[in-house]
Design a protein around this motif. Sequence first.
Motif, mmCIF file in Angstrom:
data_model
loop_
_atom_site.group_PDB
_atom_site.id
_atom_site.type_symbol
_atom_site.label_atom_id
_atom_site.label_comp_id
_atom_site.label_asym_id
_atom_site.label_seq_id
_atom_site.Cartn_x
_atom_site.Cartn_y
_atom_site.Cartn_z
ATOM 1 N N THR A 94 0.822 -1.207 0.000
ATOM 2 C CA THR A 94 0.000 0.000 0.000
ATOM 3 C C THR A 94 0.859 1.261 0.000
ATOM 4 N N ALA A 95 1.967 1.242 0.731
ATOM 5 C CA ALA A 95 2.848 2.411 0.769
ATOM 6 C C ALA A 95 3.389 2.738 -0.616
ATOM 7 N N GLU A 96 3.786 1.709 -1.360
ATOM 8 C CA GLU A 96 4.322 1.951 -2.708
ATOM 9 C C GLU A 96 3.240 2.445 -3.651
ATOM 10 N N ILE A 97 2.062 1.864 -3.577
ATOM 11 C CA ILE A 97 0.968 2.311 -4.446
ATOM 12 C C ILE A 97 0.594 3.750 -4.129
ATOM 13 N N ARG A 98 0.462 4.064 -2.845
ATOM 14 C CA ARG A 98 0.096 5.425 -2.443
ATOM 15 C C ARG A 98 1.147 6.436 -2.897
ATOM 16 N N ALA A 99 2.420 6.103 -2.709
ATOM 17 C CA ALA A 99 3.488 7.021 -3.112
ATOM 18 C C ALA A 99 3.500 7.218 -4.624
ATOM 19 N N PHE A 100 3.305 6.145 -5.368
ATOM 20 C CA PHE A 100 3.322 6.240 -6.831
ATOM 21 C C PHE A 100 2.183 7.120 -7.324
ATOM 22 N N LEU A 101 1.001 6.897 -6.822
ATOM 23 C CA LEU A 101 -0.161 7.665 -7.287
ATOM 24 C C LEU A 101 -0.104 9.114 -6.828
ATOM 25 N N ASN A 102 0.528 9.360 -5.696
ATOM 26 C CA ASN A 102 0.707 10.745 -5.264
ATOM 27 C C ASN A 102 1.679 11.494 -6.160
ATOM 28 N N ARG A 103 2.642 10.746 -6.730
ATOM 29 C CA ARG A 103 3.595 11.373 -7.640
ATOM 30 C C ARG A 103 2.974 11.663 -8.996
ATOM 31 N N ASP A 104 2.086 10.789 -9.435
ATOM 32 C CA ASP A 104 1.484 10.949 -10.760
ATOM 33 C C ASP A 104 0.025 10.512 -10.701
ATOM 34 N N ARG A 105 -0.856 11.457 -10.506
ATOM 35 C CA ARG A 105 -2.281 11.167 -10.363
ATOM 36 C C ARG A 105 -2.955 10.848 -11.691
ATOM 37 N N ARG A 106 -2.221 10.974 -12.795
ATOM 38 C CA ARG A 106 -2.822 10.691 -14.108
ATOM 39 C C ARG A 106 -2.713 9.219 -14.489
ATOM 40 N N VAL A 107 -1.916 8.458 -13.746
ATOM 41 C CA VAL A 107 -1.700 7.044 -14.080
ATOM 42 C C VAL A 107 -2.994 6.254 -13.934
ATOM 43 N N VAL A 108 -3.301 5.447 -14.952
ATOM 44 C CA VAL A 108 -4.467 4.565 -14.880
ATOM 45 C C VAL A 108 -4.091 3.095 -15.104
ATOM 46 N N ASP A 109 -2.885 2.838 -15.580
ATOM 47 C CA ASP A 109 -2.430 1.470 -15.824
ATOM 48 C C ASP A 109 -1.954 0.851 -14.514
ATOM 49 N N PRO A 110 -2.660 -0.152 -13.974
ATOM 50 C CA PRO A 110 -2.261 -0.706 -12.674
ATOM 51 C C PRO A 110 -0.884 -1.353 -12.685
ATOM 52 N N ARG A 111 -0.397 -1.744 -13.852
ATOM 53 C CA ARG A 111 0.935 -2.340 -13.899
ATOM 54 C C ARG A 111 2.002 -1.355 -13.458
ATOM 55 N N LYS A 112 1.745 -0.084 -13.659
ATOM 56 C CA LYS A 112 2.723 0.949 -13.299
ATOM 57 C C LYS A 112 2.966 0.977 -11.795
ATOM 58 N N TYR A 113 1.905 0.860 -11.008
ATOM 59 C CA TYR A 113 2.087 0.938 -9.555
ATOM 60 C C TYR A 113 2.135 -0.425 -8.880
ATOM 61 N N LEU A 114 1.614 -1.462 -9.535
ATOM 62 C CA LEU A 114 1.705 -2.787 -8.946
ATOM 63 C C LEU A 114 3.117 -3.361 -9.051
ATOM 64 N N THR A 115 3.888 -2.915 -10.037
ATOM 65 C CA THR A 115 5.266 -3.404 -10.158
ATOM 66 C C THR A 115 6.105 -3.012 -8.949
ATOM 67 N N PRO A 116 6.177 -1.707 -8.581
ATOM 68 C CA PRO A 116 6.953 -1.389 -7.366
ATOM 69 C C PRO A 116 6.318 -1.953 -6.098
ATOM 70 N N ALA A 117 4.992 -2.090 -6.090
ATOM 71 C CA ALA A 117 4.330 -2.671 -4.910
ATOM 72 C C ALA A 117 4.740 -4.126 -4.729
ATOM 73 N N ARG A 118 4.788 -4.874 -5.824
ATOM 74 C CA ARG A 118 5.205 -6.272 -5.763
ATOM 75 C C ARG A 118 6.666 -6.388 -5.315
ATOM 76 N N THR A 119 7.511 -5.505 -5.823
ATOM 77 C CA THR A 119 8.917 -5.505 -5.428
ATOM 78 C C THR A 119 9.067 -5.210 -3.943
ATOM 79 N N ALA A 120 8.279 -4.263 -3.446
ATOM 80 C CA ALA A 120 8.348 -3.921 -2.020
ATOM 81 C C ALA A 120 7.930 -5.105 -1.164
ATOM 82 N N MET A 121 6.919 -5.841 -1.592
ATOM 83 C CA MET A 121 6.506 -7.031 -0.840
ATOM 84 C C MET A 121 7.592 -8.098 -0.888
ATOM 85 N N ALA A 122 8.210 -8.293 -2.049
ATOM 86 C CA ALA A 122 9.280 -9.289 -2.159
ATOM 87 C C ALA A 122 10.454 -8.923 -1.259
ATOM 88 N N ASP A 123 10.789 -7.637 -1.204
ATOM 89 C CA ASP A 123 11.878 -7.187 -0.328
ATOM 90 C C ASP A 123 11.524 -7.437 1.140
#
Length: 275
Positions: A235-264
């Motif tokens: 959730t932290a990665e998704i929130r940070a990503f969308l706060n940086r760019d509110r125009r993003v609509v492709d979930p792959r853009k924010y789910l990629t760093p979110a998945r990486t954060a969970m793996a870490d």
Amino acid sequence: MPLTRTADLMATGEAVFAFNVITLEHAEAVATGAEAAGAPAILQISENAVRFHGGNLAPLAAATTAVARASRAPLALHLDHVESVELLHAAAAHDFGSVMFDASKLPHAENVKATAEAARWAHERGLWLEAELGRIGGKAGDAHTPGVRTDPAEAAAYVADTNVDALAVAVGSSHAMTERTATLDHALISALRDAVPVPLVLHGSSGVPDEELRRAIGAGMRKINVGTALNTACTAEIRAFLNRDRRVVDPRKYLTPARTAMADTVARFLRAIST
């Protein structure tokens, strides 16, 4: 590699982490984190996660199984906090090696009766069964009240009466903690280890600091459940990503760093007990 059975992981005598899976990204993150840490892990799907997916176990179970089989890490599949007998009975058809049957909300005698029947059913089908004694809870302070912790003598009697393969105990952790501030009762863990002939399970480990986890494992904890920590990272990665760019609509853009954060996060927990 082929799915590993939970029973085989637990038979090593080493502590094993179990991570909650809610989405495909969770499963992929657990596999990636386990590979990075060079450690086995358990992918566990809760009844709440099944409910989130419309009550249909099959799609999430199939996806999680596929991820586990494609991984280079030894991964097992576990069905967690199951209160529904119908869902318990679905486990055998979906490659689960183990189930946590949760009758802890029932009066003690009914808990024993229901859990013994669940264990009998599971063992007839080669499934490993975990149960719970003591109120682990999910509200602030609930599991930190001494009166709700698991009594060693009651735990020994419960295991004897139910024939379960592992026991989740209340020793100071709590579900849904977003800060790692829990203090565990290590003397109680040791007493439970001496009283109970099956592996002990620590629920609510997201809120437990690394040193507390290491001490708990040293005192006798063998299965360590983590869920909220992955959701917090996601959730932290998704929130940070969308706060940086509110125009993003492709979930792959924010789910990629979110998945990486969970793996870490998975890799960090796995490495914490080896240092």
